[in-house]
Design an enzyme around this catalytic site. Structure first.
Site, short mmCIF file in Angstrom:
data_model
loop_
_atom_site.label_atom_id
_atom_site.label_comp_id
_atom_site.label_asym_id
_atom_site.label_seq_id
_atom_site.Cartn_x
_atom_site.Cartn_y
_atom_site.Cartn_z
N ARG A 196 0.54 -0.97 0.03
CA ARG A 196 -0.04 -0.13 -0.06
C ARG A 196 0.70 1.26 0.02
NH1 ARG A 196 -4.88 -1.04 -1.96
NH2 ARG A 196 -5.90 -2.44 -0.71
N ALA B 80 -10.42 -6.72 -1.85
CA ALA B 80 -11.53 -5.59 -1.78
C ALA B 80 -11.09 -4.83 -2.95
CB ALA B 80 -11.48 -4.70 -0.74
N GLU C 201 -13.23 -9.13 -7.15
CA GLU C 201 -12.33 -8.96 -6.45
C GLU C 201 -11.88 -10.45 -5.98
OE1 GLU C 201 -10.27 -6.48 -6.32
OE2 GLU C 201 -11.57 -5.34 -7.83
N GLU D 125 -1.83 -5.23 -13.34
CA GLU D 125 -0.22 -5.30 -13.69
C GLU D 125 0.54 -4.68 -12.64
OE1 GLU D 125 0.28 -1.36 -16.55
OE2 GLU D 125 -0.23 -3.32 -17.52
N GLU E 246 -16.10 7.49 1.05
CA GLU E 246 -15.96 5.79 0.50
C GLU E 246 -16.93 5.12 1.56
OE1 GLU E 246 -12.47 2.86 -0.46
OE2 GLU E 246 -12.46 4.12 1.40
N GLU F 280 -0.30 -4.79 -9.42
CA GLU F 280 -0.51 -5.19 -8.06
C GLU F 280 0.40 -6.41 -7.55
OE1 GLU F 280 -5.43 -5.53 -7.08
OE2 GLU F 280 -4.70 -6.64 -8.79
N GLU G 108 -8.03 -11.34 -7.00
CA GLU G 108 -7.24 -11.39 -5.77
C GLU G 108 -6.73 -12.56 -5.07
OE1 GLU G 108 -7.61 -8.14 -3.02
OE2 GLU G 108 -7.57 -6.61 -4.61
#
Length: 188
Positions: free
Chosen positions: A73, A85, A102, A148, A129, A150, A106
């Site tokens: 992150r 997520a 997701e 690409e 959000e 991640e 993931e």
């Protein structure tokens, strides 16, 4: 005219009035605005970040383990441990569709057994959000489809170990904390 329920929620609080909103920056996942607000009779400027929304999923294996993703992150400049997520592809996309996508992208698993768990607003002081979180069971192996940029590692965790990380302050992602604690309270 304000209805009775809103009046009860506000009590004797002074009204807050937004006079205007100006877009200051638009990025790929958010828009930053400057709001002109009257609060307590004083005119002021508040920052506001708009996010189109997201969905998340807590995937539980037949053995009762939770599939977690460890990913980098940039905002924290470190890897974090989270539930899968992602943002909605379109503001009108159903959150269930996003959660299903997701999960597979993931973790490399799919599920036909998804149940709504809860909704969270991540940072209510300056951002709108909204994340709907689902519980996935009856997981079926598939393939990861990472973006690409991640970097994600899938890990299996026991609920009690995740709770220990939360209470030790080592797992800090708000959606993940809410999902794990809600799942543990509701199902375990």
């Amino acid at each position: 005219m304000m209805d009775d329920k809103k009046k009860q929620q506000q009590g004797n609080m002074a009204p807050v009035i937004r006079k205007g909103r100006e877009l200051k920056y638009q990025g790929t996942i958010l828009k930053i605005y400057e709001d002109q607000v009257i609060a307590n009779g004083h005119e002021c400027k508040w920052d506001f970040i708009h996010h189109d929304g997201a969905a998340a999923v807590i995937p539980v294996t037949e053995e009762g383990q939770i599939l977690m993703v460890r990913q980098y992150r940039n905002a924290l400049d470190r890897f974090t441990l989270e539930i899968p997520a992602g943002k909605l592809d379109d503001p009108n996309e159903p959150t269930l569709a996003c959660a299903l996508r997701e999960l597979e992208e993931e973790t490399g698993y799919r599920s036909n057994n998804m149940e709504f768990l809860l909704s969270v607003n991540t940072t209510v002081a300056f951002c709108d959000e909204h994340i709907d979180i689902y519980l996935a069971r009856d997981l079926m192996p598939s393939h990861q489809h990472l973006d690409e940029d991640e970097v994600i590692q899938v890990e299996r965790w026991d609920l009690k170990d995740l709770e220990e990380l939360i209470f030790a302050g080592k797992l800090t992602d708000s959606k993940t904390i809410a999902a794990i604690l809600a799942y543990g309270r509701k199902y375990c």
